[in-house]
Design an enzyme around this catalytic site. Structure first.
Site, PDB file in Angstrom:
ATOM      1  N   GLY A   1       0.817  -1.196   0.000  1.00 54.56           N
ATOM      2  CA  GLY A   1       0.000   0.000   0.000  1.00 54.56           C
ATOM      3  C   GLY A   1       0.850   1.244   0.000  1.00 54.56           C
ATOM      4  N   GLY A   2       0.224   2.369   0.313  1.00 56.08           N
ATOM      5  CA  GLY A   2       0.935   3.638   0.279  1.00 56.08           C
ATOM      6  C   GLY A   2       2.029   3.755   1.329  1.00 56.08           C
ATOM      7  CG  MET A   3       1.313   4.230   5.247  1.00 61.69           C
ATOM      8  SD  MET A   3       0.614   4.133   6.908  1.00 61.69           S
ATOM      9  CE  MET A   3      -0.613   2.859   6.679  1.00 61.69           C
TER      10      MET A   3
ATOM     11  CB  VAL B   1       1.359  -6.618   4.566  1.00 61.80           C
ATOM     12  CG1 VAL B   1       1.025  -7.666   5.629  1.00 61.80           C
ATOM     13  CG2 VAL B   1       0.811  -5.265   4.981  1.00 61.80           C
TER      14      VAL B   1
ATOM     15  CG  ASP C   1      -6.715   5.299   6.393  1.00 60.76           C
ATOM     16  OD1 ASP C   1      -7.605   5.797   5.676  1.00 60.76           O
ATOM     17  OD2 ASP C   1      -5.702   4.748   5.925  1.00 60.76           O
TER      18      ASP C   1
END
Length: 499
Positions: A19-21, A24, A139
């Site tokens: 994802g954006g961060m 995983v 979020d």
């Protein structure tokens, strides 16, 4: 990065998502010999004093969220920093759960109203635990809600959006334009830089809207468009997007999507109770859709599904029996049909949709419409029942008077009684189903028919004598009143529906 060892303990096995961060990974805890999930925050990788400060702040925030222990919150086991080969990016070690993200289920379009209510309530339970600990999620969105293989919710990334903001100040939006959260699900106050626990409930409202309709409450081409819509536009009612959405869902979702945080539920616990009430009432069939587009056909489940067909067959049978064998036989059969419908109703209670306790609007002004509709339905049932009991004996007596006075033939009398019986049965079925729109439509049609019969009877009833002169007009008025009351809830609901 596969087979890489983080923190000297967690060996990366395979990437599960990105994802954006960051990414995983499924990993193996070499110390405890168990599988775990590792979230690598690559957004905070890099050198320099600002990078070191951002990573230190992330770890402080993550320690706070790691204290959360709840069945519907993913447990954080450990945290740390990766090596120089990964830019010293921080990482979180979490329990590894099997299942799929809610975003995947949404893409398939196989979410039912029952599942939406149950999963929404479980998200609220997780939010209740976090808010009590002083932690906001910031979020809530489909990709941060995970559905396990047992059908239970696990909420991911509590507080991580704030912790991973490399430019965050205490409470305001940063000058760089980095916004904590995801614009399509962002509450107006959060978009202004002042998030509060109720902001998570607003995001949940957006999520629920998407689950039950297949699309977000607002449509926009970019993040700025979404933020503008959240700040200035009123959301549509879910039922205006999908006609098979029950009314209580409109009340619940629109309350969550109130612009003013004070008008939403007072707490996540209140929202959870409201959703649990919906979970007990909603139909279980899935809402069929493809992506975010409105479907050309939907699977609709109503509480009258099991009674509509036998009721219609019974009505036609009563009419045919009356015409062929006379009024007494038709009346007897009509009575039997009503008794059978009553027992079916008791054995299989209707899945009507009462307004959940938690979704009741606090102000007196806003609570009146719901109470008014309930009063109208009660008045409709009482008036229609009175019409049934009044019309049958009056009509029988009027017919007998007309036959005695030779105003009509026996055949004409049988036709008139058959028409009366069919309308009375229609009205009686409507009384049994008065909580449903179909039942009220039956009352409206039956009431109009019984109100018109006395007008027609002026041509053959001896008005100078007997019950015809006194009671037929009264029966007509009662029938007309029941028809009027039957249509008022629908008119009232249309006027009160948000645009």
């Amino acid at each position: 990065m596969r087979e890489q060892l983080l923190g000297g303990r967690y060996r990366l096995v395979q990437q599960l998502g990105e994802g954006g961060m960051g990414q995983v990974w499924e990993a193996r805890d070499e110390s405890l010999c168990r599988p775990v999930a590792v979230k690598l925050i690559s957004l905070l990788a890099g050198g320099g004093s600002r990078g070191d400060e951002a990573r230190a702040r992330f770890l402080r925030e993550a320690r706070t969220t790691a204290r959360l222990q709840h069945p519907h919150i993913v447990t954080i086991h450990d945290l740390g920093e990766s090596g120089p080969e990964n830019g010293n990016a921080p990482f979180l070690v979490m329990e590894l759960i099997r299942g799929e993200g809610l975003d995947t289920k949404l893409a398939r379009g196989d979410v039912s109203l029952e599942e939406a209510a149950r999963w929404g309530a479980q998200v609220c339970e997780a939010l209740t635990e976090a808010h009590a600990a002083g932690v906001m999620h910031r979020d809530i969105k489909p990709s941060n809600v995970f559905i396990t293989h047992t059908g239970e919710v696990k909420v991911l990334d509590f507080g991580i959006a704030k912790a991973a903001d490399p430019y965050a100040t205490a409470t305001r939006l940063t000058q760089t334009g980095f916004i904590v959260g995801t614009p399509p699900y962002m509450a107006p106050e959060q978009a202004r830089g002042y998030p509060e626990p109720s902001s998570d409930l607003y995001a949940l409202g957006c999520l629920l809207f998407e689950l039950i309709t297949g699309r977000l409450p607002f449509q926009a081409p970019d993040s700025v468009g979404y933020l503008t819509a959240h700040l200035s536009q009123e959301p549509p009612a879910p039922s205006s997007v999908r006609s098979d959405i029950p009314g209580p869902w409109d009340s619940l979702v629109l309350r969550l999507l109130s612009k003013d945080p004070a008008e939403r539920y007072k707490s996540a616990a209140d929202a959870s109770r409201a959703l649990c009430q919906l979970d007990l009432a909603v139909p279980t069939k899935a809402l069929t859709r493809q992506g975010n587009a409105s479907p050309s056909s939907t699977t609709r489940s109503t509480s009258v599904g099991g009674l509509w067909l036998p009721g219609t067959v019974g009505l036609l049978t009563v009419v045919a029996t009356t015409v062929m064998f006379g009024v007494p036989a038709g009346g007897l059969l009509a009575t039997v049909c009503l008794i059978v419908l009553v027992f079916v109703r008791k054995l299989k209670p209707p899945q009507h949709h009462p307004t959940p306790e938690g979704s009741r609007i606090d102000s007196d002004k806003e609570s009146r419409p719901t109470d008014g509709r309930s009063t109208l339905r009660t008045a409709t049932a009482v008036t229609a029942s009175a019409t049934c009991f009044l019309t049958v004996p009056v009509w029988y007596a009027a017919t007998e008077e007309a036959l005695t006075a030779a105003r009509i033939t026996i055949g004409e009398g049988q036709v008139q009684m058959a028409l009366c019986d069919s309308l009375v049965v229609m009205l009686a079925i409507g009384v049994l189903l008065v909580r449903d729109a179909v039942g009220r439509r039956l009352i409206a049609v039956g009431g109009i028919g019984l109100a018109l019969l006395p007008g027609y009877s002026m041509f053959w009833t001896p008005w100078g004598m007997g019950v015809g002169r006194a009671l037929l007009p009264l029966a007509a008025v009662a029938a007309a009143l029941s028809a009027l009351l039957a249509v008022l809830p629908s008119v009232s609901a249309r006027r009160q529906r948000p645009l």
